[in-house]
Design an enzyme around this catalytic site. Structure first.
Site, PDB file in Angstrom:
ATOM      1  N   ASP A  49       0.884  -0.979  -0.008  1.00 39.96           N
ATOM      2  CA  ASP A  49       0.053  -0.036  -0.204  1.00 39.96           C
ATOM      3  C   ASP A  49       0.909   1.276   0.102  1.00 39.96           C
ATOM      4  OD1 ASP A  49      -2.957   1.078   0.646  1.00 39.96           O
ATOM      5  OD2 ASP A  49      -1.258   2.104   1.847  1.00 39.96           O
ATOM      6  N   TYR A  54       2.428  10.147  -0.135  1.00 42.83           N
ATOM      7  CA  TYR A  54       3.369   9.188   0.690  1.00 42.83           C
ATOM      8  C   TYR A  54       4.919   9.642   0.243  1.00 42.83           C
ATOM      9  CZ  TYR A  54      -0.436   6.460   2.805  1.00 42.83           C
ATOM     10  OH  TYR A  54      -1.445   6.112   3.397  1.00 42.83           O
TER      11      TYR A  54
HETATM   12  P1  NAP Z   1      -0.096   1.379  12.133  1.00 49.46           P
HETATM   13  O1  NAP Z   1       0.381   0.317  10.976  1.00 49.46           O
HETATM   14  O2  NAP Z   1      -1.330   1.151  13.042  1.00 49.46           O
HETATM   15  O3  NAP Z   1       1.255   1.474  13.129  1.00 49.46           O
HETATM   16  C1  NAP Z   1       2.536   1.722  12.875  1.00 49.46           C
HETATM   17  C2  NAP Z   1       3.412   1.993  14.109  1.00 49.46           C
HETATM   18  O4  NAP Z   1       3.479   0.827  14.795  1.00 49.46           O
HETATM   19  C3  NAP Z   1       4.618   2.416  13.797  1.00 49.46           C
HETATM   20  O5  NAP Z   1       5.021   3.361  14.665  1.00 49.46           O
HETATM   21  C4  NAP Z   1       5.711   1.222  13.868  1.00 49.46           C
HETATM   22  O6  NAP Z   1       6.843   1.429  14.537  1.00 49.46           O
HETATM   23  C5  NAP Z   1       4.701   0.412  15.257  1.00 49.46           C
HETATM   24  N1  NAP Z   1       4.641  -0.915  15.031  1.00 49.46           N
HETATM   25  C6  NAP Z   1       4.512  -1.672  13.859  1.00 49.46           C
HETATM   26  N2  NAP Z   1       4.668  -2.790  14.133  1.00 49.46           N
HETATM   27  C7  NAP Z   1       4.991  -3.120  15.289  1.00 49.46           C
HETATM   28  C8  NAP Z   1       5.083  -4.273  16.167  1.00 49.46           C
HETATM   29  N3  NAP Z   1       5.084  -5.446  15.591  1.00 49.46           N
HETATM   30  N4  NAP Z   1       5.374  -4.046  17.603  1.00 49.46           N
HETATM   31  C9  NAP Z   1       5.518  -2.714  17.903  1.00 49.46           C
HETATM   32  N5  NAP Z   1       5.197  -1.565  17.203  1.00 49.46           N
HETATM   33  C10 NAP Z   1       4.903  -1.823  16.030  1.00 49.46           C
HETATM   34  O7  NAP Z   1       0.034   2.857  11.683  1.00 49.46           O
HETATM   35  P2  NAP Z   1       0.023   3.541  10.082  1.00 49.46           P
HETATM   36  O8  NAP Z   1       1.080   3.583   9.445  1.00 49.46           O
HETATM   37  O9  NAP Z   1      -0.823   4.791  10.243  1.00 49.46           O
HETATM   38  O10 NAP Z   1      -1.104   2.857   9.322  1.00 49.46           O
HETATM   39  C11 NAP Z   1      -0.682   1.485   8.550  1.00 49.46           C
HETATM   40  C12 NAP Z   1      -0.854   2.079   6.950  1.00 49.46           C
HETATM   41  O11 NAP Z   1      -2.161   2.307   6.637  1.00 49.46           O
HETATM   42  C13 NAP Z   1      -0.067   3.025   6.560  1.00 49.46           C
HETATM   43  O12 NAP Z   1       1.623   2.939   6.517  1.00 49.46           O
HETATM   44  C14 NAP Z   1      -0.507   3.368   5.324  1.00 49.46           C
HETATM   45  O13 NAP Z   1       0.072   2.791   4.264  1.00 49.46           O
HETATM   46  C15 NAP Z   1      -2.042   3.261   5.609  1.00 49.46           C
HETATM   47  N6  NAP Z   1      -2.645   4.603   5.991  1.00 49.46           N
HETATM   48  C16 NAP Z   1      -3.724   5.016   5.261  1.00 49.46           C
HETATM   49  C17 NAP Z   1      -4.392   5.992   5.395  1.00 49.46           C
HETATM   50  C18 NAP Z   1      -5.364   6.719   4.549  1.00 49.46           C
HETATM   51  O14 NAP Z   1      -5.839   7.907   4.753  1.00 49.46           O
HETATM   52  N7  NAP Z   1      -5.945   5.944   3.707  1.00 49.46           N
HETATM   53  C19 NAP Z   1      -4.145   6.646   6.712  1.00 49.46           C
HETATM   54  C20 NAP Z   1      -3.188   6.244   7.514  1.00 49.46           C
HETATM   55  C21 NAP Z   1      -2.371   5.268   7.106  1.00 49.46           C
HETATM   56  P3  NAP Z   1       8.199   1.492  13.586  1.00 49.46           P
HETATM   57  O15 NAP Z   1       7.714   2.190  12.342  1.00 49.46           O
HETATM   58  O16 NAP Z   1       9.049   2.141  14.355  1.00 49.46           O
HETATM   59  O17 NAP Z   1       8.310  -0.142  13.541  1.00 49.46           O
END
Ligand code: NAP
Length: 278
Positions: A49, A54
């Site tokens: 994704d 981004y």
């Molecule tokens: P998320 O996946 O809920 O969380 C990512 C956070 O959790 C990072 O700080 C990461 O740290 C930490 N993390 C990941 N795996 C872990 C684990 N196994 N243990 C402990 N901590 C962990 O947040 P997100 O990046 O907001 O959401 C995921 C994806 O959704 C995004 O990357 C994007 O592709 C998509 N998204 C889309 C929208 C939209 O508007 N459509 C909005 C937000 C997000 P580290 O990175 O330091 O490992």
């Protein structure tokens, strides 16, 4: 090693198979992004994704080009930013994404956020043309509450709605609609941006299975019909951890315990967000 039923790992949406667990790339830039996506592919992620906003489509593209995963085994999503929704902008903007990603089509092109400055049917009409020409296999939306999605479905066969969804924020109305109308709900920020891994309730459930709180939350999401999810992680270890969620099962009682956590916490709510109750 546990054998995992393939149907656990994939969804069938409108006749297309989609790997349920994807790799999110928001806030991974430059070499970190290229290496992160390459590593995710090696671990086994087949759903990636990204988004124009981004600023990493070129890095995602380089990782895909350097890897040896056949294109037809990969489910690649990108998103048009909200100032690109005018019908005459959609095509050049999507072509820019394809060029940066080094692909001739994406599997899913989403409208990143609703934008009521352009009538939705006009933008969806332009996306339908891209689909007819093969530049996108499917198109959909993101951050559309259930009521808005219902309206979108009146004009187009929306393939997916990507929304915030984790143990502290439910999406019951959308999940119900998705099962009824055959579209995918992609859960973004499934770890509530790092809060989920610290959760004591989820940790306790995980302990019974030799799993972490994050793995429990991902599995809870993926047990729901038509739901995929796209956790982001910066390290190899976390990417592996987030991928290993199919070799255990939550009990009904454990799922109910997670269902019962308060569901009113949004971690993503920018000034351009829609009325979430729409
Ligand atoms: P998320 O996946 O809920 O969380 C990512 C956070 O959790 C990072 O700080 C990461 O740290 C930490 N993390 C990941 N795996 C872990 C684990 N196994 N243990 C402990 N901590 C962990 O947040 P997100 O990046 O907001 O959401 C995921 C994806 O959704 C995004 O990357 C994007 O592709 C998509 N998204 C889309 C929208 C939209 O508007 N459509 C909005 C937000 C997000 P580290 O990175 O330091 O490992």
């Amino acid at each position: 090693m546990t054998t995992i039923d393939a149907s656990l790992r994939a969804l069938e949406i409108q006749g297309t198979t989609v790997p349920k667990l994807g790799f999110g790339t928001w806030e991974i830039l430059g070499r970190d992004c290229e290496e992160g996506v390459s590593d995710a592919l090696e671990i086994g992620y087949r759903h990636i994704d990204t988004a124009q906003a981004y600023d990493n489509e070129a890095e995602v593209g380089r990782a895909l080009a350097a890897g040896d995963v056949p294109r037809n085994e990969l489910f690649l999503t990108t998103k048009l930013w909200r100032d690109e929704f005018a019908p005459d902008r959609v095509r050049p903007s999507a072509e820019g994404s394809l060029e940066r990603l080094q692909v001739d089509h994406v599997d899913l092109l989403l409208l990143h956020w609703p934008n009521d400055a352009v009538p939705l049917e006009e933008t969806l009409g332009a996306l339908a043309s891209l689909r007819e020409e093969g530049l996108v296999k499917h198109y959909g939306v993101s951050n559309f509450p259930a009521g808005m999605l219902r309206e979108a479905l009146k004009v187009a066969p929306v393939f997916a709605d990507q929304v915030e969804f984790h143990p502290y924020l439910g999406q019951d109305a959308l999940v119900e609609l998705a099962a009824e109308r055959d579209f995918m709900v992609t859960a973004y920020s499934p770890l509530a941006r790092g809060k989920v891994p610290q959760d004591e309730t989820l940790r306790a459930i995980g302990e019974a299975h030799g799993k972490t709180a994050g793995q429990v939350a991902l599995r809870w999401l993926l047990d729901k019909p038509n739901v995929a999810t796209i956790p982001k992680a910066s390290s190899h270890e976390r990417r592996v951890e987030n991928f290993e969620v199919f070799d255990f099962e939550l009990t009904d009682a454990e799922r109910a315990q997670i269902d019962a956590l308060p569901k009113d916490e949004r971690v993503i709510d920018p000034r351009w967000a829609p009325d979430w109750d729409a």
